[in-house]
Design a protein around this motif. Structure first.
Motif: not given
Length: 558
Positions: A447-453, A490-493
């Motif tokens: 969930r955290q990764i999805a929201q960050a992306l 930007r996504l990886r960062d």
């Protein structure tokens, strides 16, 4: 019984019955007035008008007779006079007109002095007219002899050798001269009016005849002509005085007859005026009757109009107006407006209002129940729609939503010949993370990764979706490979900035591998090739050690 009296049908029947009864009364009155007028006009046409016309005809006949007398006096038609027969015709014409008046019933209606005046002058006039006819017959006989003398003079004149008189003997030339003088005197006497003039002409003629007798003639032709002149010319002077005397007598009788004709015409005209006055009085009486009849009809029509207007007002106020109110209320409720329903009264309209109010209440309750059911169904549908395109775990779009938008953007990019980029993201060593921290922590990590992306997407057309398990995919319309690579950085960062602990990772934190592809679709290319190339680039990133970006088109890594 009370409800029956208050019924609309009963009231309408009563109104229509009263109005129709009044209409019948008015029609009967009109018929009676028309019949009375018909009788009055019949009496005028058959009696008064007929007598006036007959009197006018009698006056006209009297004027015709007076004109005939005047014509006789002038003398322009004496030569064609018919004598007593003509007089009898005039008298018969006048008497027929009088007989017609008597048959039409004028006796007792016109004053006796007027009729006595007619009788007084009628017989003397026609007696004088008979005398005039006899005198005209005598004058006609004398005129015939007079014309015969003209013919004889003309025949004698033709026997004289008036041409080439120079070839005649002296006595013969003197004979012609004396004969012409005698014949000229006789011809002038035929048209002379004064006795002295006639005597002078006769003396001249006699002297010329004596000179003819004194001539010595050798030819028997001249002797015979002299003999004829001696016989014919004296007779011409003998016939002229009686003709003049008879003409003067005729004129005297004609003047007397003309005076009588004028008196008869005057009496006849007075008779006509009396009959005309009687007819005029009858017309005025009939006009008075018509005025009274019209006044009665006007009053009856006004009464019928007032009653009809009252009936119309009553119907409009107690029936039409209430029906319109009820209809307006019904239409308002049908269009969704809530208004009060009229239910006043105790007749059929109030019953319909009450019934419709019950129906409206029932409908309103049913609509409320239906609206609640629709709202619940809409919520369920919205939830189903959201669930059908949203990943339940991460809250972003699912693979189905991604496939639908990818097909749409693929057709648009193919039509507009523009770039379409796809980035596939995979969480590195996510199975080890689940094994170490459990599935609950794993779900929180995803969930955290999805929201960050998702936070890195700022364009309306961009889309991030959970592709499966720990894989995510991004659809970036209009970006070329370089721009897509910058987005991948930007996504990886963004994932690294989460700093989620992961002991199995080389960096000690959760990282992601990314495969980037960008293409301009062409007709021979399939959309599955774009996904395949992105997946192939992602596989290359994993093979090269993870936590990196690989590009399918250029084959470079970062």
């Amino acid at each position: 019984m009370r409800s029956l009296r208050q019924s609309i049908g009963t009231r309408l029947s009563l109104i229509i019955g009263v109005t129709f009864s009044l209409y019948l009364v008015v029609v009967s009155t009109v018929g009676y007035v028309i019949y009375q007028q018909y009788r009055g006009f019949s009496e005028l046409a058959s009696s008064h008008f007929g007598r006036a016309m007959a009197a006018a005809e009698l006056t006209r006949d009297a004027e015709i007779i007076a004109a005939e007398v005047f014509e006789i006096m002038v003398g322009s038609r004496r030569s064609i006079s018919a004598g007593n027969q003509r007089t009898e015709n005039l008298a018969s014409l006048y008497q027929m007109a009088r007989d017609r008046l008597e048959q039409l019933g004028t006796a007792g209606e016109v004053g006796d002095p007027v009729r006595d005046e007619l009788i007084r002058w009628q017989q003397p006039f026609f007696d004088s007219l008979n005398s005039l006819g006899d005198q005209l017959d005598k004058e006609e006989t004398l005129r015939a002899a007079h014309l015969q003398r003209f013919d004889e003079l003309f025949l004698l004149l033709q026997q004289l050798p008036l041409e080439n008189t120079d070839s005649l003997q002296p006595n013969e030339q003197r004979f012609v001269s004396y004969a012409l003088t005698a014949m000229t005197s006789a011809a002038a006497a035929l048209s002379a009016e004064r006795p002295g003039h006639i005597a002078q002409l006769e003396n001249t003629c006699r002297q010329s005849l004596q000179r003819l007798e004194a001539l010595s003639l050798a030819d028997d032709q001249w002797v015979r002509l002299r003999t004829k002149l001696s016989l014919v010319l004296p007779e011409t002077f003998e016939n002229r005085p009686p003709l003049l005397k008879n003409a003067r007598a005729t004129l005297a009788i004609a003047r007397h007859t003309r005076v009588l004709a004028q008196k008869l015409t005057s009496a006849t005209y007075n008779y006509h005026l009396q009959l005309k006055a009687s007819a005029q009085q009858a017309i005025e009486d009939h006009q008075q009757l018509i005025r009274h009849s019209l006044m009665g009809l006007l009053l009856a029509s006004l009464a019928l109009l007032v009653i009809t207007l009252g009936a119309v007002i009553h119907i409009r106020r107690n029936i039409v107006y209430r029906i319109n109110r009820l209809n307006h209320a019904m239409q308002s409720h049908l269009s969704g407006q809530v208004v009060s329903i009229p239910q006043d009264g105790q007749d059929e309209i109030s019953g319909m209002g009450t019934s419709f109010a019950v129906f409206v209440d029932a409908r309103h309750q049913a609509e409320q129940q239906l609206e609640e059911a629709n709202q619940h169904l809409q919520q369920v549908n919205e939830e189903l729609e959201r669930l059908s395109v949203t990943d339940a775990l991460t809250g972003i779009a699912n693979r189905r939503s991604f496939d639908l938008q990818l097909a749409q953007e693929w057709r648009r990019a193919q039509r507009d010949s523009r770039m379409l980029a796809v980035i596939m993201v995979d969480v590195d060593l996510f199975k080890n993370f689940n094994d170490t921290f459990g599935h609950q922590r794993g779900d929180d990590c995803l969930r955290q990764i999805a929201q960050a992306l998702a936070a890195q997407l700022h364009r309306s057309g961009d889309l991030i979706a959970r592709y499966g398990g720990e894989e995510f995919i991004l659809l970036l319309p209009g970006l070329d490979l370089q721009q897509a690579g910058q987005m991948a950085e930007r996504l990886r960062d963004a994932v690294a900035a989460l700093n989620i602990s992961h002991p199995s990772s080389l960096s000690g934190c959760v990282s992601v591998s990314l495969g980037v592809v960008a293409r301009v679709p062409h007709p021979n290319m399939r959309v599955e090739m774009l996904i395949h190339d992105a997946d192939k680039a992602l596989y290359m990133a994993k093979e090269q050690g993870r936590d990196r970006i690989c590009f399918s088109a250029e084959g470079r890594t970062d």
